[in-house]
Design a protein around this motif. Structure first.
Motif, PDB file in Angstrom:
ATOM      1  N   HIS A  90       0.853  -1.198   0.000  1.00  0.00           N
ATOM      2  CA  HIS A  90       0.000   0.000   0.000  1.00  0.00           C
ATOM      3  C   HIS A  90       0.883   1.240   0.000  1.00  0.00           C
ATOM      4  N   HIS A  91       0.255   2.366  -0.341  1.00  0.00           N
ATOM      5  CA  HIS A  91       1.020   3.613  -0.339  1.00  0.00           C
ATOM      6  C   HIS A  91       0.567   4.535   0.795  1.00  0.00           C
ATOM      7  N   ILE A  92       0.774   5.821   0.632  1.00  0.00           N
ATOM      8  CA  ILE A  92       0.450   6.827   1.637  1.00  0.00           C
ATOM      9  C   ILE A  92      -1.001   6.742   2.100  1.00  0.00           C
ATOM     10  N   GLY A  93      -1.873   6.167   1.257  1.00  0.00           N
ATOM     11  CA  GLY A  93      -3.279   6.027   1.619  1.00  0.00           C
ATOM     12  C   GLY A  93      -3.515   5.191   2.863  1.00  0.00           C
ATOM     13  N   GLN A  94      -2.533   4.349   3.229  1.00  0.00           N
ATOM     14  CA  GLN A  94      -2.657   3.562   4.462  1.00  0.00           C
ATOM     15  C   GLN A  94      -2.707   4.503   5.667  1.00  0.00           C
ATOM     16  N   ALA A  95      -2.052   5.658   5.538  1.00  0.00           N
ATOM     17  CA  ALA A  95      -2.041   6.648   6.626  1.00  0.00           C
ATOM     18  C   ALA A  95      -3.210   7.621   6.521  1.00  0.00           C
ATOM     19  N   THR A  96      -3.487   8.120   5.310  1.00  0.00           N
ATOM     20  CA  THR A  96      -4.524   9.141   5.161  1.00  0.00           C
ATOM     21  C   THR A  96      -5.935   8.586   5.341  1.00  0.00           C
ATOM     22  N   VAL A  98      -7.040   6.878   7.653  1.00  0.00           N
ATOM     23  CA  VAL A  98      -7.426   6.969   9.065  1.00  0.00           C
ATOM     24  C   VAL A  98      -8.311   8.187   9.302  1.00  0.00           C
ATOM     25  N   ALA A  99      -8.011   9.287   8.599  1.00  0.00           N
ATOM     26  CA  ALA A  99      -8.814  10.502   8.748  1.00  0.00           C
ATOM     27  C   ALA A  99      -9.917  10.594   7.706  1.00  0.00           C
ATOM     28  N   ALA A 295      13.980  -0.179   4.953  1.00  0.00           N
ATOM     29  CA  ALA A 295      13.209  -1.357   4.521  1.00  0.00           C
ATOM     30  C   ALA A 295      13.138  -2.360   5.657  1.00  0.00           C
ATOM     31  N   THR A 296      12.640  -1.901   6.810  1.00  0.00           N
ATOM     32  CA  THR A 296      12.547  -2.723   8.018  1.00  0.00           C
ATOM     33  C   THR A 296      11.184  -2.518   8.675  1.00  0.00           C
ATOM     34  N   PRO A 297      10.747  -3.483   9.490  1.00  0.00           N
ATOM     35  CA  PRO A 297       9.467  -3.328  10.200  1.00  0.00           C
ATOM     36  C   PRO A 297       9.460  -2.096  11.102  1.00  0.00           C
ATOM     37  N   GLU A 298      10.581  -1.855  11.780  1.00  0.00           N
ATOM     38  CA  GLU A 298      10.650  -0.732  12.710  1.00  0.00           C
ATOM     39  C   GLU A 298      10.495   0.596  11.985  1.00  0.00           C
ATOM     40  N   ALA A 299      11.186   0.737  10.859  1.00  0.00           N
ATOM     41  CA  ALA A 299      11.141   1.999  10.108  1.00  0.00           C
ATOM     42  C   ALA A 299       9.747   2.247   9.537  1.00  0.00           C
ATOM     43  N   LEU A 300       9.112   1.203   8.993  1.00  0.00           N
ATOM     44  CA  LEU A 300       7.769   1.372   8.435  1.00  0.00           C
ATOM     45  C   LEU A 300       6.757   1.686   9.525  1.00  0.00           C
ATOM     46  N   GLY A 301       6.835   0.996  10.653  1.00  0.00           N
ATOM     47  CA  GLY A 301       5.907   1.260  11.750  1.00  0.00           C
ATOM     48  C   GLY A 301       6.006   2.693  12.240  1.00  0.00           C
ATOM     49  N   LYS A 302       7.227   3.183  12.386  1.00  0.00           N
ATOM     50  CA  LYS A 302       7.456   4.554  12.845  1.00  0.00           C
ATOM     51  C   LYS A 302       6.976   5.568  11.813  1.00  0.00           C
ATOM     52  N   HIS A 303       7.248   5.277  10.526  1.00  0.00           N
ATOM     53  CA  HIS A 303       6.860   6.196   9.456  1.00  0.00           C
ATOM     54  C   HIS A 303       5.342   6.265   9.315  1.00  0.00           C
ATOM     55  N   LEU A 304       4.673   5.120   9.408  1.00  0.00           N
ATOM     56  CA  LEU A 304       3.212   5.088   9.312  1.00  0.00           C
ATOM     57  C   LEU A 304       2.579   5.947  10.393  1.00  0.00           C
ATOM     58  N   LYS A 305       3.060   5.801  11.620  1.00  0.00           N
ATOM     59  CA  LYS A 305       2.519   6.592  12.734  1.00  0.00           C
ATOM     60  C   LYS A 305       2.752   8.086  12.501  1.00  0.00           C
ATOM     61  N   ALA A 306       3.954   8.447  12.038  1.00  0.00           N
ATOM     62  CA  ALA A 306       4.277   9.855  11.789  1.00  0.00           C
ATOM     63  C   ALA A 306       3.393  10.443  10.685  1.00  0.00           C
ATOM     64  N   GLU A 307       3.123   9.652   9.646  1.00  0.00           N
ATOM     65  CA  GLU A 307       2.294  10.132   8.543  1.00  0.00           C
ATOM     66  C   GLU A 307       0.829  10.290   8.956  1.00  0.00           C
ATOM     67  N   ILE A 308       0.346   9.390   9.808  1.00  0.00           N
ATOM     68  CA  ILE A 308      -1.013   9.537  10.332  1.00  0.00           C
ATOM     69  C   ILE A 308      -1.112  10.832  11.132  1.00  0.00           C
ATOM     70  N   ASP A 309      -0.116  11.083  11.974  1.00  0.00           N
ATOM     71  CA  ASP A 309      -0.103  12.298  12.789  1.00  0.00           C
ATOM     72  C   ASP A 309       0.013  13.558  11.935  1.00  0.00           C
ATOM     73  N   ILE A 314      -4.727  17.821   8.841  1.00  0.00           N
ATOM     74  CA  ILE A 314      -4.922  18.535   7.575  1.00  0.00           C
ATOM     75  C   ILE A 314      -6.245  18.123   6.937  1.00  0.00           C
ATOM     76  N   ILE A 315      -6.495  16.821   6.896  1.00  0.00           N
ATOM     77  CA  ILE A 315      -7.723  16.301   6.285  1.00  0.00           C
ATOM     78  C   ILE A 315      -8.951  16.698   7.095  1.00  0.00           C
ATOM     79  N   LYS A 316      -8.836  16.601   8.412  1.00  0.00           N
ATOM     80  CA  LYS A 316      -9.969  16.964   9.275  1.00  0.00           C
ATOM     81  C   LYS A 316     -10.286  18.446   9.175  1.00  0.00           C
ATOM     82  N   ALA A 317      -9.240  19.280   9.059  1.00  0.00           N
ATOM     83  CA  ALA A 317      -9.451  20.723   8.933  1.00  0.00           C
ATOM     84  C   ALA A 317     -10.152  21.061   7.623  1.00  0.00           C
TER      85      ALA A 317
END
Length: 323
Positions: A90-96, A98-99, A295-309, A314-317
């Motif tokens: 999946h791409h960035i849509g996995q994060a967006t 959520v909102a 390209a690791t589980p830790e990096a993706l997990g951290k990046h996903l959370k940061a992108e959701i935040d 922005i989307i809610k506003a």
């Protein structure tokens, strides 16, 4: 006695997981792409999947499960058996999402096991070949003056092209007619045919069309120019200061997938991202693999959370929802 039974059960579960991981994979692996075939995420998946097949010793097939901004495909993987044989690209849509979706059929942060990041793909702002504007400033002026006539294509609500279009309309302070498709592949076909005016799409889907002179290009959505399209200015250079969108891709397994299986998938992913054919094809499409430490589980997990935040407020506003 109860404590002994619980301990024995835990040990049995661990041993079963270890045995499964040792035997993994012993059949084909399905990568779910939550968008239509022929789109940019599909292209990334097919390149990476083909290379992963070599190191895993089993065929990796791509299954396109489009709809609802990528959430149908994601839900399919969230509910799949946690055995490593059904995974999600999946791409960035996995994060967006959520909102964008107030009622998702899964918990984005807790129902998936990250495997690793894959690539950051730039986007391009493109139009049909007959579109009158010769540069981005003219396109903005034309869109503002003809907002009820011009049409903006996207790959459906929640897609990267939808997000890019939303930011574009916010930047130029004009609501344009949007035409949603089930993926950027069908959207690009109609852009080529002149049925829609313009769109924002990933370089993996636009580079060959741009170089073939089949569509007009007005800018790339990155801070710096893209090497494979070096003559194309950034959106910032072209007249929209600070306009930036990069589409990252990641690989996920269902929650509960044994750690040794995740480790095998991560290793195969990292090897694929070093494959000369993948590196070359990515470069031709205007992108490049992420570094091994990303390209690791830790990096993706951290990046996903940061992108959701990052994207949720922005989307809610903007008050934009897909449901």
């Amino acid at each position: 006695m109860k404590r002994f039974l619980l301990s024995a059960l835990a040990t049995t579960t661990l041993l079963a997981g270890a045995a499964h991981a040792q035997d993994y994979p012993n059949k084909l692996i399905t990568v779910i792409v939550p968008f239509a075939a022929g789109g940019p995420t599909d292209t990334v998946a097919r390149l990476v999947g083909q290379s992963m097949s070599k190191s895993l010793g089993q065929q990796v097939i791509i299954e396109n499960v489009g709809g609802a901004g990528g959430t149908l495909g994601a839900a399919r993987v969230a509910k799949a058996a946690p055995d490593g044989y059904t995974v999600l690209l999946h791409h960035i849509g996995q994060a967006t999402s959520v909102a964008l979706y107030r009622k998702l059929p899964y918990d984005t942060l807790n129902d998936f096991a990250p495997v690793g990041l894959i690539t950051d793909v730039p986007m391009t702002f493109v139009a049909k070949s007959a579109f009158p504007a010769k540069d981005l400033k003219e396109l903005v002026a034309y869109a503002q003056a003809n907002k009820d006539k011009v049409s903006y294509a996207n790959a459906g609500v929640g897609s990267a092209s939808h997000l890019c279009g939303m930011l574009f309309m916010t930047a130029i302070k004009a609501e344009l007619t949007t035409v949603p498709y089930k993926g950027t592949g069908p959207a690009m076909n109609d852009l080529l045919g002149g049925q829609v005016d313009f769109m924002c799409d990933q370089t993996t889907n636009t580079t060959s069309q741009i170089k073939g002179g089949k569509i007009k290009v007005y800018g790339v959505t990155t801070k710096t120019r893209v090497p494979s399209l070096n003559e194309v200015p950034t959106m910032d250079e072209a007249g929209l200061p600070g306009f930036e969108v990069a589409v990252w891709h990641g690989l996920y397994a269902p929650k509960g997938t044994p750690q040794p299986v995740i480790a095998k998938l991560t290793k195969a992913l990292q090897e694929a991202l070093k494959d000369p054919n993948v590196v070359t094809r990515f470069a031709e499409l205007g992108t490049e693999p992420v570094s091994p430490d990303r390209a690791t589980p830790e990096a993706l997990g951290k990046h996903l959370k940061a992108e959701i935040d990052k994207w949720s407020p922005i989307i809610k506003a903007a008050g934009v929802y897909a449901d």
